[in-house]
Design an enzyme around this catalytic site. Sequence first.
Site: not given
Ligand code: AHG
Ligand code: MN
Ligand code: MN
Length: 332
Positions: A63, A69, A91-92, A110, A112-113, A273
Site C-alpha cells: 500500500d 501514516d 501496518e507501517e 494500524d 492511520l486507517d 484491522e
Molecule cells: P488503510 O488506510 O489503513 O490502508 O486502510 C484503508 C482500508 C479501510 O480503512 C477501508 O475500509 C478500505 O481500505 C477501503 O478500501 P477501498 O479503497 O478498496 O474501498
Molecule cells: Mn487500515
Molecule cells: Mn493504515
Amino acid sequence: MANSDTTFAQSVQSGIAAALIPAPLHDAVTRLCSAAASLARLIALGEIAGDHGSEVGTNLGGDGQKALDVIADELFANALRGSAVCHYASEEQDGVICLAEQGSYGIAIDPLDGSSNIGVNISVGTIFALFPVAETPEATFLRQSDQMVGAGYFIYGPQCCLVISFGAGTQKYTLDPTTGQFVLTAARLTIPAQTSEFAINTSNYHQWHRPIRRFIDDLMQGKNGPRGRAFNMRWVASLVAETHRILTRGGVFLYPGDIRPGYEMGRLRLLYECAPIAFLVTQAGGNATDGRDPILAQPATSLHQRTPFVFGSFDKVARVATYYDTDDRPKA
Ligand code: AHG
Ligand code: MN
Ligand code: MN
C-alpha cells in the site's frame, strides 16, 4: 509530540471507567490517548501543518504510505516506549519492533486507517489490539485472534473518540478539547439489531464471488425483492468511520475476497484491522466473520495477512453466511 496535559487518568478515576481499564494497562492507555490527542490536533490543522496526504513510500503490504501514516506510526511507537508494552507490530513496519527488553504486552496497530481520506477532510482513525507478551516478539502476535486482552480505535472526526474494550463490553470516551480529557460517554455500546444500511465498495461488484453478489443483489432489489423492504448504502473507505457508524446505528459491512490478483483474501489485514474491530463489535453484541467463520477464531500466521471481513448487526452477518451454505463455490 505527545501533549502532557492530555489526561485520561482523571476520567478513568471517575468511578465506572476505572473498573473498565485493567490497572496494568492504565499507563499504556493514557499514553495512547495523549498520542491520539496530538494526532487529532495535527489532523485538524490540515495543510497548515503540511501536506500529510503526500505519498512518501510503500509498506510491506504494497500500500502507498502517506506522510501522516509515517508520522502516526512514530508518534504511537514513541508514546509507548517505557510502558508495559514492549512488542510493537504495525501496518507501517515489516516486522515486530521491540520497544523495550522487558514488558507484559504487545500492540498490533494500524496507526492511520483510511489514509486515502487524509487530503479530503473525511474521518480517519487508529486501530489497535493488545496481546499478552509471549516467548518471542513474533509469538506475541502469531496466535489465535481471541487471545487479545483488549482492543480499541481512535476516530479523528468532528469528535475525537476512543472506543475500547477489555472484555467487559465496549466503552466510548470523547475527547474534550478544552480540557484534554477523554471523558466516558458510553459505558456499554450495543449495536442495534435492526438495520437497513449496508457498506460495501460496489465498484468491485463484478469481482465478487457469487454468494456476495447474490446477497447484495437481494438488498438492491429492495421491497420488490426477496427481502421485501428498501435498504440504504454507505461507503466511506475508512474502516474506523464505518465501524463507528455501525456501532452507533447498526448496519453490515463487507470487504469480501474477490477475483482480483492480490484480493483473494480481501484487502483488510487480520491482525491490526479485522481482529480488533471484531473484538469491539462482538463485545457490543454484534458479529464478525470472514463471510462464514468467526474472525476471532482465526489464527494469525503472518503479521500482514489479509482476510475477507463481514461485521455488524448480529443477524445480518449470520444471513451472509447462509448464502455460502447454499453455494458450492470454494471459500474465498
Ligand atoms: P488503510 O488506510 O489503513 O490502508 O486502510 C484503508 C482500508 C479501510 O480503512 C477501508 O475500509 C478500505 O481500505 C477501503 O478500501 P477501498 O479503497 O478498496 O474501498
Ligand atoms: Mn487500515
Ligand atoms: Mn493504515
